[in-house]
Design an enzyme around this catalytic site. Sequence first.
Site, PDB file in Angstrom:
ATOM      1  CG  ASP A   1      -1.742   1.191   1.384  1.00  0.00           C
ATOM      2  OD1 ASP A   1      -2.349   1.613   0.387  1.00  0.00           O
ATOM      3  OD2 ASP A   1      -1.790   1.758   2.498  1.00  0.00           O
TER       4      ASP A   1
ATOM      5  CG  ASP B   1      -1.847   7.553   0.459  1.00  0.00           C
ATOM      6  OD1 ASP B   1      -0.878   7.457  -0.334  1.00  0.00           O
ATOM      7  OD2 ASP B   1      -2.827   8.279   0.250  1.00  0.00           O
TER       8      ASP B   1
END
Length: 415
Positions: free
Chosen positions: A203, A205
Amino acid sequence: MDAINNSTMEELMLVRITGVDRPGLIAEIMEILSGHDVHIQDIGQAVIHSTLSLGILIRVDEERSGRVMKELLFKTSEAGFNIKFSPVTMEEYEAWVSRQGKNRYILTILGRRLEARQIGAVTDLIVSQGLNIDAVQRLSGRQSIQRPAEKTRACIQFSLRGTPKDREEMQAALLRLSSDMAIDCSFQRDNMYRRMRRLICFDMDSTLIQAEVIDELARRHGVYDQVAAITEQAMRGELDFKESFTRRCQLLKGLDVSVMQDIAENLPFTEGVDRLMYVLKSYGYKIAILSGGFTYFGEYIRKKYGLDYVYANELEVDETGHLTGNYLGEVVDGRRKAELLRLIAQVEKVDMEQTIAVGDGANDLPMLAAAGLGIAFHAKPRVVANARQSINTIGLDGVLYFLGFKDSYLDDKAQ
């Protein structure tokens, strides 16, 4: 190893040698043993703070055993080592051999520091689950006492044999220990897939970077409070990701696209990212970003580290260079992340057991579950509770320890 020859009388003997480590000892021991046609049934060595502990299980003709012990005693005494001989019965040996087929696991614990109380709690759990500790290995480098590093890393790896009495209860107990004692734990089956991971998906953020980019865009546009509230709901799993994403994008309508470059150039990267990427690239891992954020920032990170794939969301820009409040294509939500993980694995001809996924939010749970090794990183409570492995105490390079890397394997540049 050779089969036991029942036509001659042989002895099994465990030879234990301890002392200050020095080069050449094993070669000298082997020279003596080979001169008497001694069979090696097992051998192991460990060095802790320059102190060597060497164990050799030998099988030797009874007529030669006395001479073998005499020569070993003379050689080790001359070199300043202690030596001890312990006879092993055939029944004990065969019982040991019969345990070789049992399941093997790796339990890794890490944190800023590891104290006796933390290690003790973990070993108590191991015993309560009926597992045997075959080996203990420190993966992290030695730390200076007088000049301690600002952000220390400590990691110990246990090699275990047996079958847990209750795998789910053990996993729950490790989760409790992690929360109560400020450590992170990873319990994995020790098989070929663990030693041959090839694809890792992150991922973006709050994982690769310590920010939610959509919040940074909202701050520049004066709508931070509204967007942040929706973001927090989505990360906790209280709001459908696609719906929340659509609502947040709409709030960005009219923002000048030029601010994206400034934000990208000042991204706050997570502790350990440089080291992690250097090592993964050096060892040939394929690396992907699967993000519910935006392609612009994912591409910036891809170019910075030379990553292989980026899948994120594309913001629509009008002819005047402003965001329209819409996005292009399919939203990269939790379901899509898991699909992309499988797709990349197929393209790269990688078994799913050889894949790793790392993320922090509820929309990362599908890919964490799909990967051979799913790691929740400084994640929300719901994500930690549903992930098999998690890292909450140190930086993103803690992933390397879950993959079995030792600090001593790594180039100084990666330290």
